[in-house]
Structure formats: structure tokens, C-alpha cells
Write a protein that holds these residues in place. Structure first.
Motif, mmCIF file in Angstrom:
data_model
loop_
_atom_site.group_PDB
_atom_site.id
_atom_site.type_symbol
_atom_site.label_atom_id
_atom_site.label_comp_id
_atom_site.label_asym_id
_atom_site.label_seq_id
_atom_site.Cartn_x
_atom_site.Cartn_y
_atom_site.Cartn_z
ATOM 1 N N ALA A 1 -2.180 -14.538 -4.192
ATOM 2 C CA ALA A 1 -0.925 -14.665 -4.941
ATOM 3 C C ALA A 1 -0.896 -13.688 -6.110
ATOM 4 O O ALA A 1 0.164 -13.130 -6.442
ATOM 5 N N VAL A 2 -2.049 -13.453 -6.741
ATOM 6 C CA VAL A 2 -2.129 -12.490 -7.843
ATOM 7 C C VAL A 2 -1.825 -11.084 -7.332
ATOM 8 O O VAL A 2 -1.043 -10.334 -7.935
ATOM 9 N N GLN A 3 -2.438 -10.717 -6.204
ATOM 10 C CA GLN A 3 -2.204 -9.389 -5.637
ATOM 11 C C GLN A 3 -0.736 -9.204 -5.252
ATOM 12 O O GLN A 3 -0.137 -8.150 -5.514
ATOM 13 N N LYS A 4 -0.161 -10.218 -4.637
ATOM 14 C CA LYS A 4 1.244 -10.128 -4.244
ATOM 15 C C LYS A 4 2.155 -10.048 -5.464
ATOM 16 O O LYS A 4 3.155 -9.327 -5.463
ATOM 17 N N LEU A 5 1.797 -10.802 -6.525
ATOM 18 C CA LEU A 5 2.608 -10.790 -7.740
ATOM 19 C C LEU A 5 2.670 -9.389 -8.333
ATOM 20 O O LEU A 5 3.717 -8.964 -8.832
ATOM 21 N N VAL B 1 5.071 -5.691 2.794
ATOM 22 C CA VAL B 1 4.807 -4.449 3.521
ATOM 23 C C VAL B 1 3.594 -3.704 2.961
ATOM 24 O O VAL B 1 3.110 -2.756 3.590
ATOM 25 N N ARG B 2 3.086 -4.140 1.799
ATOM 26 C CA ARG B 2 1.957 -3.434 1.189
ATOM 27 C C ARG B 2 0.651 -4.231 1.226
ATOM 28 O O ARG B 2 -0.421 -3.647 1.103
ATOM 29 N N TYR B 3 0.757 -5.548 1.382
ATOM 30 C CA TYR B 3 -0.447 -6.374 1.272
ATOM 31 C C TYR B 3 -0.601 -7.224 2.530
ATOM 32 O O TYR B 3 0.368 -7.843 2.982
ATOM 33 N N PRO B 4 -1.799 -7.284 3.125
ATOM 34 C CA PRO B 4 -2.009 -8.115 4.313
ATOM 35 C C PRO B 4 -1.812 -9.577 3.991
ATOM 36 O O PRO B 4 -1.970 -10.008 2.844
ATOM 37 N N LYS C 1 -2.285 -20.301 6.886
ATOM 38 C CA LYS C 1 -3.505 -19.529 7.064
ATOM 39 C C LYS C 1 -3.330 -18.503 8.171
ATOM 40 O O LYS C 1 -2.451 -18.619 9.020
ATOM 41 N N SER C 2 -4.210 -17.481 8.130
ATOM 42 C CA SER C 2 -4.250 -16.545 9.241
ATOM 43 C C SER C 2 -4.770 -17.274 10.478
ATOM 44 O O SER C 2 -5.747 -18.018 10.404
#
Length: 465
Positions: free
Chosen positions: A428-432, A417-420, A346-347
């Protein structure tokens, strides 16, 4: 957008980069002539003597500006903002040049000349950026686009064109409905299809049509009209390609399997594998050598904090689904998973130690993975490896998730480098979507860009968790 080694680069960024290369090169010779004022016997001798220092100065400054994100234009830059971003970039470049002069004395061309060169090049770049940015606002590099569709997908494409593209070099003419249904875009932007699509596009001087229709079954798509548009010199692009080009993502929610099968990319040739392995070995050995002092200090601090283990190993899923043990500096307490069940990080994770928080922010905890790279289990650039427990869950919930395992995982990657930083199925969907873009378009050029962006993340402390 320009395409370099399968990667799309903004026209504005390309023009800016080329202009700044010329400014940096010329500033060396202008500074030399102003300082020496005819001290050399001729221009031919000057060019020959200062060729290597000029190239070294140019490469160093371009690298410094790239590392501090000056080629990621996500907001409008005026004179003041450009100056504030340029100053630390040139300070970093000056530091690298000073170190280079000690290592390679042949590059040194005098403090007086260097001062003049930095002043001239800094002023030139500042003025060039202000001029180019103002020109882009006046629409000199603007493209007029038309969206076919008025649903959710069309709305998302429109928002991307309006808000997520550097300096808004798109003018949205409107949205053309193709079938009855819910309209998710502003009604004022909908264009009634009372005439043919070709006539409509020519009437509004459209240069590109984005096909943003979610459901293409039932004959809703006007194929003949789209073909006629293409024959009339109007570019026709589907939504998946638009997202790939503009956001460096491959959207899994609107993706057709056939688009992946018949599309370009996915280079797994021997030449690509050889170049990537060579790049991995060179970069890993270079960074390992440079970071030895930082790793020794980190190891000592971790041990002194709680007398626990310095390193930890954890099972991760690699290429073709094979598992291996990843090596990292320990940044959490020994009892971080005392419940016995894997947990998402977690953050501001409370399980993180004081030293762990620092080395995570600076990405030092990842450095021991260089050993995994040297062993051939990882690449330096690639999708981040995940634990088998989570991979099994994500495979069931996210389509095409297993595609990311067709290449070796990396220490850093497009998603990093593109997603926080995030830790959920949605993240996980965004990173994928970024990982799929990398798997499809990976190249040496893209690896270098990601490596430079990673340096920016480290220097500016972005994405810490």
C-alpha cells in the motif's frame, strides 16, 4: 528529462518517438511512389491524396507499439530483441488498420502499398532504434550528477540513477558528505569536501547536484554553496523531486509537508475537471460499446459455473472520503469472507473461481465499474478505491494516505500499471507513492499514457492476481 503537462518524459524516449513519427509518415509516401512509380501527376497531388492515410497509419502503429510497451525501455535492446518486440506490435497495428479500412474506406490505400509501407517503416524503425540505443551507450545523452549526502537516502537515489533509468543516461561523479555519520554508499565513491561545492562541481563538469540529505536541521545543509552552484548554471534538485522525476513516485519516507504545500501541481481547476469528465465519458462509452460481447460471455460463464450472482457490490471510499458501492463481475466464491472480516486479496487467491481467475487476468472483472464512472462516482483513471476497513488502518499507518482521496478513484491508475499486484501495508505504501504522483501531476496527457499502459497490462497479462 523533458516535462510535458507536469509529467517527466525521458530524453531518449522523446527523441525515439519523434524519429519514429517521421519514419512512419515518410514510409507511406516512399511506399506509394515505389508502388505507383509516377502513376500520379505530381508530388502535390500525392501529398494531398495520402495525407489522411499516412496520419492514420502513423497513429495506429505508434499506438500499437505503445500498447506493447515499446516505449518503456527498462533493459538493453539489441537488434534481435528489438525485432522480436517490433513484430507483434506491427501485427497488432496491421489488425487495427484492417478493421479501420472496413469502417472508413477512405483510409485504404491498397494491399501492395500497405505491404511496402510496413516493410519500409519496420526496417526504418528497427535501424533507428539500434542506432539511438547504441548512441545512448556512448554517452551522447549522458548527464553527470553529484549527490550531496552519503546516508540511506543518498544510496537509494544512487541506485535509482544506476539501475532504474532507461539506458543509464546518468554518470554518477560521486557523493559529498555533509556531516559525520554512517556512510551507506561505497567508500570509493565518496568525494572529500576539501574544496567548495561549486569548485568541486565545476572541476568534475557536473550538470546537476542531487540534495539527498535526510535530516536538514542543525545547519548541515550548505545553502550558500548550493546557491552559488545554481548561479553558476549547475542544476540543484532535492531527493523528493529526483524520485518524482525519475521513478514517477513521491516518496513518503523522505517527504517534507512544505514540499507538497509550496510545490507545483495538484490542478483542481474547473478546466481540468471539465476535461477529465469529458475524457471519462468518451472513453467509458467507447470501451463499454466495444466490450459488450465480452461482458455478455463473462456473465454467462459466471452463472454457469456455480449458478451464483453475476455481479457483486462492495463499499469503497471515494472522493473526499465519501463512500459508494462499486460494481464488479463476481470473481470469488460467495463465501469468500465467511469469517466476517475483510481480507486482503492475494496473488493466486484460493477463493477465486476458475472463471474469476481468467477475468481477473484479463481485467474483465473491472468493466462493470464503467457504470460507476457514468454515475460520476469514479473516473476512468485515478487511484484505485479501497474498502473503508482498510482505509482506516492505512490512514493510521501511512503518512499522507488521505491525499489520494482528494480526487475521484479510477478503474485504472498509475499504481496499477507501474507496480505488480500486492496486498499488504508495505504494498500500500508503494502504491501510494505512485498515487501521490498522479494526484499531484494529473493531466489529460498522463491519463492517455496510463490508458495505453493499461492496454499493455491487459494484452500481456501483467499484474494478474
Amino acid at each position: 528529462m523533458l516535462r510535458i503537462s507536469n509529467h517527466h518524459v525521458s530524453k531518449i524516449i522523446s527523441v525515439l518517438f519523434l524519429v519514429e513519427v517521421l519514419i512512419l509518415l515518410m514510409s507511406v509516401y516512399v511506399g506509394m511512389h515505389l508502388r505507383l512509380l509516377g502513376g500520379l501527376s505530381g508530388s502535390a497531388i500525392s501529398l494531398q491524396k495520402f495525407a489522411l492515410p499516412a496520419v492514420a497509419f502513423t497513429v495506429t502503429m505508434l499506438f500499437s507499439m505503445s500498447a506493447l510497451g515499446m516505449y518503456q525501455l527498462k533493459y538493453r535492446e539489441g537488434f534481435r530483441n528489438t525485432l522480436l518486440r517490433l513484430m507483434p506490435a506491427f501485427a497488432l497495428g496491421f489488425g487495427i488498420l484492417t478493421l479501420s479500412f472496413y469502417i472508413v474506406p477512405e483510409l485504404y490505400f491498397g494491399r501492395g502499398i500497405l505491404g511496402l509501407v510496413i516493410l519500409i517503416s519496420g526496417t526504418g524503425i528497427l535501424l533507428a532504434r539500434v542506432l539511438i540505443f547504441k548512441s545512448s551507450e556512448f554517452g551522447l545523452l549522458e548527464s553527470r550528477i553529484l549527490f550531496l549526502g552519503t546516508g540511506t537516502l543518498a544510496k537509494e537515489c544512487g541506485e535509482l540513477a544506476m539501475h532504474n533509468i532507461a539506458y543509464h543516461n546518468y554518470h554518477i561523479v560521486g557523493y559529498v558528505p555533509v556531516a559525520k555519520g554512517d556512510t551507506c554508499v561505497p567508500s570509493s565513491a565518496v568525494i572529500a569536501n576539501t574544496e567548495s561545492l561549486t569548485a568541486l562541481a565545476l572541476k568534475h563538469n557536473v550538470s546537476e547536484i542531487i540534495v539527498s540529505v535526510q535530516n536538514r536541521r542543525g545547519g548541515n545543509l550548505p545553502i550558500k554553496e548550493l546557491l552559488d552552484c545554481k548561479l553558476n548554471g549547475i542544476k540543484v534538485t532535492d531527493a523528493a523531486t529526483f524520485f518524482e522525476r525519475e521513478a514517477c513516485q513521491i516518496r513518503v519516507d523522505s517527504l517534507q509537508p512544505s514540499w507538497l504545500v509550496f510545490g507545483t501541481g495538484f490542478d483542481q481547476s474547473f478546466l481540468r475537471a471539465f476535461c477529465k469528465r469529458t475524457f471519462d465519458l468518451i472513453i467509458s462509452l467507447l470501451i463499454f460499446t466495444i466490450s459488450i460481447p465480452a461482458m455478455l460471455i463473462t456473465a454467462l460463464c459466471i452463472f454457469l459455473e456455480d449458478r451464483g450472482p453475476i455481479f457483486y457490490k462492495q463499499e469503497r471510499v471515494g472522493k473526499d472520503g465519501h463512500t459508494y458501492m462499486v460494481l464488479k463481475f463476481r470473481s470469488m466464491r460467495n463465501d469468500a469472507e465467511k469469517a466476517g472480516k475483510p481480507q486482503w486479496a492475494k496473488s493466486n487467491d484460493p477463493r477465486t473461481t476458475r472463471i474469476g481467475g481468467i477475468i481477473r487476468k484479463l481485467r474483465i472483472d473491472e468493466l462493470p465499474q464503467i457504470i460507476n464512472v457514468l454515475k460520476g462516482e469514479m473516473s476512468f483513471v485515478g487511484p484505485r478505491p479501497e474498502r473503508p476497513f482498510f482505509v482506516e488502518q492505512l490512514n493510521d499507518q501511512i503518512p499522507f494516505y488521505n491525499v489520494r482521496h482528494s480526487i475521484k478513484p479510477g478503474i485504472t491508475g498509475m499504481a496499477q500499471v507501474r507496480y505488480p499486484y500486492g496486498a499488504s501495508v508495505e504494498d500500500a505504501v508503494q502504491k501510494l507513492q505512485y498515487d501521490l504522483y498522479y494526484v499531484k501531476n494529473n493531466s489529460l496527457f498522463l491519463d492517455i499514457l496510463i490508458l495505453i499502459d493499461t492496454l499493455q497490462v491487459v494484452l500481456l497479462g501483467k499484474g494478474a492476481r
